[in-house]
Write a protein that holds these residues in place. Structure first.
Motif, PDB file in Angstrom:
ATOM      1  N   VAL A 116      10.060   1.137   7.660  1.00 40.36           N
ATOM      2  CA  VAL A 116       9.090   2.192   7.938  1.00 40.36           C
ATOM      3  C   VAL A 116       7.941   1.648   8.786  1.00 40.36           C
ATOM      4  O   VAL A 116       7.397   2.352   9.633  1.00 40.36           O
ATOM      5  CB  VAL A 116       8.589   2.874   6.636  1.00 40.36           C
ATOM      6  N   ILE A 117       7.616   0.390   8.616  1.00 38.22           N
ATOM      7  CA  ILE A 117       6.553  -0.220   9.426  1.00 38.22           C
ATOM      8  C   ILE A 117       7.042  -0.421  10.855  1.00 38.22           C
ATOM      9  O   ILE A 117       6.371  -0.040  11.818  1.00 38.22           O
ATOM     10  CB  ILE A 117       6.068  -1.534   8.801  1.00 38.22           C
TER      11      ILE A 117
ATOM     12  N   THR B 275      -4.768  -0.595  10.743  1.00 40.94           N
ATOM     13  CA  THR B 275      -4.516  -1.649   9.764  1.00 40.94           C
ATOM     14  C   THR B 275      -3.300  -2.478  10.140  1.00 40.94           C
ATOM     15  O   THR B 275      -2.346  -1.976  10.730  1.00 40.94           O
ATOM     16  CB  THR B 275      -4.368  -1.085   8.340  1.00 40.94           C
ATOM     17  N   ASN B 276      -3.351  -3.757   9.789  1.00 40.75           N
ATOM     18  CA  ASN B 276      -2.225  -4.668   9.987  1.00 40.75           C
ATOM     19  C   ASN B 276      -1.681  -5.149   8.652  1.00 40.75           C
ATOM     20  O   ASN B 276      -0.932  -6.136   8.605  1.00 40.75           O
ATOM     21  CB  ASN B 276      -2.648  -5.858  10.850  1.00 40.75           C
ATOM     22  N   ALA B 277      -2.082  -4.466   7.581  1.00 40.92           N
ATOM     23  CA  ALA B 277      -1.610  -4.826   6.246  1.00 40.92           C
ATOM     24  C   ALA B 277      -1.874  -3.665   5.298  1.00 40.92           C
ATOM     25  O   ALA B 277      -2.768  -2.845   5.542  1.00 40.92           O
ATOM     26  CB  ALA B 277      -2.329  -6.083   5.742  1.00 40.92           C
ATOM     27  N   VAL B 278      -1.078  -3.620   4.244  1.00 38.83           N
ATOM     28  CA  VAL B 278      -1.318  -2.680   3.151  1.00 38.83           C
ATOM     29  C   VAL B 278      -1.087  -3.407   1.839  1.00 38.83           C
ATOM     30  O   VAL B 278      -0.237  -4.293   1.745  1.00 38.83           O
ATOM     31  CB  VAL B 278      -0.404  -1.421   3.220  1.00 38.83           C
ATOM     32  N   LEU B 279      -1.871  -3.037   0.856  1.00 39.85           N
ATOM     33  CA  LEU B 279      -1.642  -3.510  -0.506  1.00 39.85           C
ATOM     34  C   LEU B 279      -0.754  -2.480  -1.181  1.00 39.85           C
ATOM     35  O   LEU B 279      -1.005  -1.279  -1.077  1.00 39.85           O
ATOM     36  CB  LEU B 279      -2.964  -3.647  -1.254  1.00 39.85           C
ATOM     37  N   LEU B 280       0.288  -2.939  -1.823  1.00 38.98           N
ATOM     38  CA  LEU B 280       1.192  -2.049  -2.555  1.00 38.98           C
ATOM     39  C   LEU B 280       0.725  -2.015  -4.000  1.00 38.98           C
ATOM     40  O   LEU B 280       0.768  -3.038  -4.693  1.00 38.98           O
ATOM     41  CB  LEU B 280       2.629  -2.551  -2.456  1.00 38.98           C
ATOM     42  N   GLY B 281       0.230  -0.860  -4.440  1.00 42.57           N
ATOM     43  CA  GLY B 281      -0.313  -0.737  -5.784  1.00 42.57           C
ATOM     44  C   GLY B 281       0.603  -1.341  -6.840  1.00 42.57           C
ATOM     45  O   GLY B 281       1.802  -1.085  -6.850  1.00 42.57           O
ATOM     46  N   ASN B 282       0.018  -2.171  -7.689  1.00 40.57           N
ATOM     47  CA  ASN B 282       0.740  -2.818  -8.791  1.00 40.57           C
ATOM     48  C   ASN B 282       1.909  -3.670  -8.321  1.00 40.57           C
ATOM     49  O   ASN B 282       2.853  -3.899  -9.071  1.00 40.57           O
ATOM     50  CB  ASN B 282       1.220  -1.787  -9.821  1.00 40.57           C
ATOM     51  N   HIS B 283       1.835  -4.159  -7.082  1.00 41.62           N
ATOM     52  CA  HIS B 283       2.969  -4.942  -6.558  1.00 41.62           C
ATOM     53  C   HIS B 283       2.524  -6.161  -5.767  1.00 41.62           C
ATOM     54  O   HIS B 283       2.786  -7.284  -6.165  1.00 41.62           O
ATOM     55  CB  HIS B 283       3.870  -4.043  -5.703  1.00 41.62           C
TER      56      HIS B 283
ATOM     57  N   VAL C 296      -8.261  -3.437   3.885  1.00 42.12           N
ATOM     58  CA  VAL C 296      -6.811  -3.355   3.678  1.00 42.12           C
ATOM     59  C   VAL C 296      -6.588  -2.236   2.660  1.00 42.12           C
ATOM     60  O   VAL C 296      -7.022  -2.336   1.512  1.00 42.12           O
ATOM     61  CB  VAL C 296      -6.228  -4.689   3.161  1.00 42.12           C
ATOM     62  N   PRO C 297      -5.933  -1.142   3.078  1.00 42.32           N
ATOM     63  CA  PRO C 297      -5.777   0.005   2.181  1.00 42.32           C
ATOM     64  C   PRO C 297      -4.681  -0.212   1.133  1.00 42.32           C
ATOM     65  O   PRO C 297      -3.833  -1.090   1.270  1.00 42.32           O
ATOM     66  CB  PRO C 297      -5.386   1.137   3.142  1.00 42.32           C
TER      67      PRO C 297
ATOM     68  N   ARG D 256       2.510   7.268   4.846  1.00 42.45           N
ATOM     69  CA  ARG D 256       1.290   8.072   4.776  1.00 42.45           C
ATOM     70  C   ARG D 256       0.054   7.202   4.989  1.00 42.45           C
ATOM     71  O   ARG D 256      -0.834   7.546   5.773  1.00 42.45           O
ATOM     72  CB  ARG D 256       1.197   8.796   3.430  1.00 42.45           C
ATOM     73  N   VAL D 257      -0.005   6.050   4.333  1.00 44.13           N
ATOM     74  CA  VAL D 257      -1.175   5.168   4.465  1.00 44.13           C
ATOM     75  C   VAL D 257      -1.272   4.604   5.880  1.00 44.13           C
ATOM     76  O   VAL D 257      -2.370   4.481   6.428  1.00 44.13           O
ATOM     77  CB  VAL D 257      -1.151   4.063   3.383  1.00 44.13           C
TER      78      VAL D 257
END
Length: 172
Positions: A37-38, A109-117, A82-83, A101-102
């Motif tokens: 997806v990225i 952004t060049n990064a995302v935090l994956l909630g709880n991951h 970083v969202p 979506r994010v």
């Protein structure tokens, strides 16, 4: 671990997750769509790194975005926080749609935090992406340390422009 990979441990896959060469175990097949997806959203991306480094993962566990308050983040292209992508089972439609979506909401952004991951970082090549991962991990650790001192301070106005100008200045 990347220095110990052997050719038989690697697989070539399409963005759809079809194995073209090698073998991909089920524990790795489930992440293909998260990376794809990225690649499919951002034409300039040629590398994605998925990590569970301790300090960045602490922000993911807290479902808290990582503010941009260290100069290395600016230098390595992450000038915004970083969202966080809300949690979804690894590789699921929930996770993949959340990443999409994010990314749409945060085009810079060049990064995302994956909630709880953990963390997904991406960039134009593996070296630049690896440097960003290190900058994010160090920034997350510094942010956690600064919290014990009353919290980190934001950059002054114009910091990004100043850093970018300095990076373009020829050196002798």
């Amino acid at each position: 671990m990347s220095g110990t990979f052997r050719p038989e441990q690697l697989a070539t896959v399409t963005f759809g997750g079809d194995v073209v060469d090698g073998h991909l175990g089920p524990e790795n097949a489930e992440i293909i769509q998260m990376h794809s997806v990225i690649y499919n959203t951002r034409d300039e991306i040629a590398a994605v790194i998925d990590t569970h480094s301790p300090a960045a993962t602490a922000f993911a566990l807290a479902n808290a975005s990582l503010p941009c308050r260290t100069e290395p983040l600016l230098r390595f292209g992450q000038s915004q926080p970083v969202p966080v992508v809300p949690w979804g089972p690894r590789g699921s439609d929930v996770s993949v749609k959340g990443i999409a979506r994010v990314l749409a909401e945060n085009p810079g952004t060049n990064a995302v935090l994956l909630g709880n991951h953990g963390l997904l970082a991406f960039g134009p090549d593996p070296v630049a992406t690896g440097r960003l991962v290190i900058a994010i991990e160090e920034s997350a650790a510094a942010e956690l340390g600064a919290a014990a001192l009353g919290g980190a301070a934001d950059f002054p106005s114009g910091a990004l422009d100043a850093v970018q100008a300095e990076m373009k200045t020829p050196r002798r």
